[in-house]
Design a protein around this motif. Structure first.
Motif, mmCIF file in Angstrom:
data_model
loop_
_atom_site.group_PDB
_atom_site.id
_atom_site.type_symbol
_atom_site.label_atom_id
_atom_site.label_comp_id
_atom_site.label_asym_id
_atom_site.label_seq_id
_atom_site.Cartn_x
_atom_site.Cartn_y
_atom_site.Cartn_z
ATOM 1 N N THR A 41 3.848 -1.632 9.384
ATOM 2 C CA THR A 41 3.315 -1.042 8.164
ATOM 3 C C THR A 41 2.110 -0.186 8.512
ATOM 4 O OG1 THR A 41 4.026 -2.932 6.831
ATOM 5 C CG2 THR A 41 2.328 -1.508 5.891
ATOM 6 N N TYR A 42 2.175 1.104 8.160
ATOM 7 C CA TYR A 42 1.019 1.968 8.359
ATOM 8 C C TYR A 42 0.120 1.817 7.137
ATOM 9 C CZ TYR A 42 -1.843 5.863 9.830
ATOM 10 O OH TYR A 42 -2.915 6.629 10.231
ATOM 11 N N VAL A 49 1.052 5.114 -1.359
ATOM 12 C CA VAL A 49 2.308 4.551 -1.862
ATOM 13 C C VAL A 49 2.084 4.032 -3.284
ATOM 14 C CG1 VAL A 49 3.997 2.705 -1.571
ATOM 15 C CG2 VAL A 49 3.187 3.962 0.426
ATOM 16 N N VAL A 50 0.939 3.392 -3.510
ATOM 17 C CA VAL A 50 0.588 2.916 -4.849
ATOM 18 C C VAL A 50 0.601 4.062 -5.855
ATOM 19 C CG1 VAL A 50 -1.351 2.055 -6.235
ATOM 20 C CG2 VAL A 50 -0.735 0.895 -4.115
ATOM 21 N N ALA A 51 0.090 5.224 -5.444
ATOM 22 C CA ALA A 51 -0.016 6.366 -6.347
ATOM 23 C C ALA A 51 1.242 7.220 -6.384
ATOM 24 C CB ALA A 51 -1.198 7.233 -5.943
ATOM 25 N N ALA A 59 5.856 4.860 4.873
ATOM 26 C CA ALA A 59 4.663 4.133 5.306
ATOM 27 C C ALA A 59 5.019 2.997 6.262
ATOM 28 C CB ALA A 59 3.916 3.582 4.101
ATOM 29 N N ALA A 60 6.288 2.911 6.625
ATOM 30 C CA ALA A 60 6.748 1.883 7.555
ATOM 31 C C ALA A 60 7.468 2.549 8.722
ATOM 32 C CB ALA A 60 7.684 0.902 6.851
ATOM 33 N N LYS A 128 -1.393 -5.468 1.210
ATOM 34 C CA LYS A 128 -1.367 -5.480 2.660
ATOM 35 C C LYS A 128 -0.007 -5.046 3.217
ATOM 36 C CE LYS A 128 -3.106 -8.353 6.439
ATOM 37 N NZ LYS A 128 -4.257 -7.464 6.700
ATOM 38 N N HIS A 129 1.010 -5.042 2.363
ATOM 39 C CA HIS A 129 2.359 -4.702 2.796
ATOM 40 C C HIS A 129 2.977 -3.673 1.855
ATOM 41 C CE1 HIS A 129 2.139 -7.983 5.659
ATOM 42 N NE2 HIS A 129 1.783 -8.792 4.685
ATOM 43 N N VAL A 130 3.996 -2.991 2.350
ATOM 44 C CA VAL A 130 4.656 -1.947 1.578
ATOM 45 C C VAL A 130 5.213 -2.510 0.272
ATOM 46 C CG1 VAL A 130 6.598 -0.328 1.547
ATOM 47 C CG2 VAL A 130 5.211 -0.557 3.605
ATOM 48 N N GLU A 131 5.812 -3.691 0.338
ATOM 49 C CA GLU A 131 6.411 -4.273 -0.861
ATOM 50 C C GLU A 131 5.374 -4.470 -1.959
ATOM 51 O OE1 GLU A 131 8.323 -6.239 2.812
ATOM 52 O OE2 GLU A 131 6.361 -5.530 2.181
#
Length: 442
Positions: A41-42, A49-51, A59-60, A128-131
């Motif tokens: 995970t970058y 990613v949130v936005a 991002a991974a 902390k993670h993409v999910e």
């Protein structure tokens, strides 16, 4: 051949394996990497990613795609017994098993630090993670859809209230990006007004962004407050039961989305389930060359780097200082660690880790950012452009760089994608209900 086992596929572990593949001679050693996730995970891209400014998959970085000569084991290391040169691995399917090695590299990273606040475990989500980043975005978009169908009142206000707990880089960047997305969404929801948005950032200390000095930190607070946010300094969340947030200042409000970013804690594997030496914080004790142990008592065939290691900061003027846990250090430590392992295999001396900071940079939303290098401070659009430029260069592999750039260019032309896919978290719902309407949970 020597068996090199890497515990964890984050920055430090990924770059260690990547560089070992490039530098090892054929037949010199075999490399195995154990991680429960099939990707790196970058994390600097998670706020975007949130936005919706970066596609989640971009991002991974796939471990199997880029580590072609490394054996990838999908599982979690639950114990390290260096005395017997084995680790215990718990796979996603099947029984736990032991995996032997000759050289171990511990790069398991850190975990989200949690406190026993009532309701947080049931209501909050980490970043902390993409999910988690995807879920935060989808929950905000879903909340807007639901709020737009309700009359003004407590239920609608709760849906439009967001709370971030923790004012470090992860919290402030995620908060700023989500605030930017929420503000932009108002143009698509004429039923909602700007005054109904409630964004709260709660920080237990007297300042946010500890990596920058006081004056830039105060500027960030003023910038967020000008955009309508509330920043609560010297304040703790004492309860969040049922989404009802209670602050130590006495203020109370209902919040549909609570994001917990109150720092990192020691990985349980390094803190409690290993015979390697650890300090009082649960971090592995390492020498400047990243070998486990001390100058007087090095541990043979054991190395560590990244967020789970107490790496001496030789660039700091403060005696006994340790490198801060961030991507900038983990990335460089991983590359040096690979070189030092190869040097040891070939009987050459190792080199110490010395890295002078390149400065601190953060995104605060679309077109907004802050950068500080010593006394130089850049804010606003220039800092935001610097943030994007630095991270597109830093994300591993040209394939990922191109994909991220393509998304940014598309967004510049057509705007951000505001589609919520929250339903993917319950993929069988439509099949099970047969089209019957399901009332959303309160």
């Amino acid at each position: 051949m020597r068996r090199i086992l890497i515990v964890g596929g984050g920055y430090a572990g990924f770059y260690t394996a990547w560089k070992l593949e490039k530098k090892l001679r054929r037949g010199e050693a075999e490399v195995t990497l154990v991680d429960p996730r099939p990707y790196l995970t970058y994390q600097p891209f998670l706020p975007e990613v949130v936005a919706g400014s970066v596609e989640a998959r971009h991002a991974a970085v796939s471990l199997r795609r880029h580590l072609r000569r490394t054996r990838i084991v999908a599982g979690m290391v639950t114990a390290i017994d260096h005395g017997h040169r084995v680790v215990t691995v718990r796979p996603a399917e099947g029984e736990s098993f032991e995996l032997g090695y000759d050289v171990v590299v511990v790069t398991a990273g850190a975990v989200t630090r949690k406190f026993p606040v009532p309701g947080i475990a049931e209501q909050a989500i980490g970043l902390k993670h993409v999910e988690e980043a995807v879920a935060i975005r989808d929950r905000l978009l879903t909340a807007f859809d639901r709020a737009a169908t309700l009359p003004p009142g407590p239920r609608r206000q709760r849906l439009l209230t967001v709370t971030f707990v923790g004012g470090g880089f992860s919290g402030v960047e995620g908060f700023g990006e989500l605030l930017s997305l929420a503000t932009a969404l108002l143009a698509r929801y004429p039923e909602l007004s700007r005054d109904e948005l409630r964004f709260h950032l709660v920080e237990a200390s007297g300042r946010i962004l500890p990596e920058v000095t006081d004056r830039p930190g105060r500027w960030v607070v003023r910038s967020l407050e000008r955009r309508g946010a509330r920043v609560h300094l010297n304040t703790r969340v004492t309860s969040a039961v049922g989404g009802h947030v209670v602050l130590s200042s006495g203020e109370e409000f209902d919040s549909e989305l609570i994001v917990w970013t109150a720092g990192n804690g020691a990985n349980p594997v390094t803190g409690r389930h290993t015979d390697l030496p650890v300090d009082q914080r649960g971090l592995i004790v390492v020498r400047p060359d990243l070998r486990v142990g001390t100058e007087a008592a090095p541990v043979p065939d054991a190395w560590a780097a990244g967020d789970d290691a107490a790496v001496p900061d030789l660039a700091s003027p403060v005696p006994g200082a340790r490198t801060v846990p961030n991507a900038q250090h983990a990335y460089r430590q991983g590359k040096l660690l690979a070189r030092n392992i190869i040097a040891t295999l070939r009987g050459r001396p190792t080199k110490p880790y010395v890295h002078h900071s390149l400065g601190a940079i953060a995104t605060l939303g679309l077109g907004r950012g802050i950068f500080q290098y010593r006394r130089i401070v850049v804010t606003g659009l220039p800092a935001w452009l610097m943030h994007r430029g630095y991270h597109v260069l830093a994300v591993p592999s040209w394939e990922r760089k191109v994909r991220v750039l393509a998304v940014w260019l598309t967004a510049a032309l057509f705007g951000r994608d505001i589609l919520s896919l929250a339903s993917v978290q319950h993929p069988r719902e439509a099949f099970v209900t047969g089209g019957e309407p399901v009332r959303a949970e309160s």
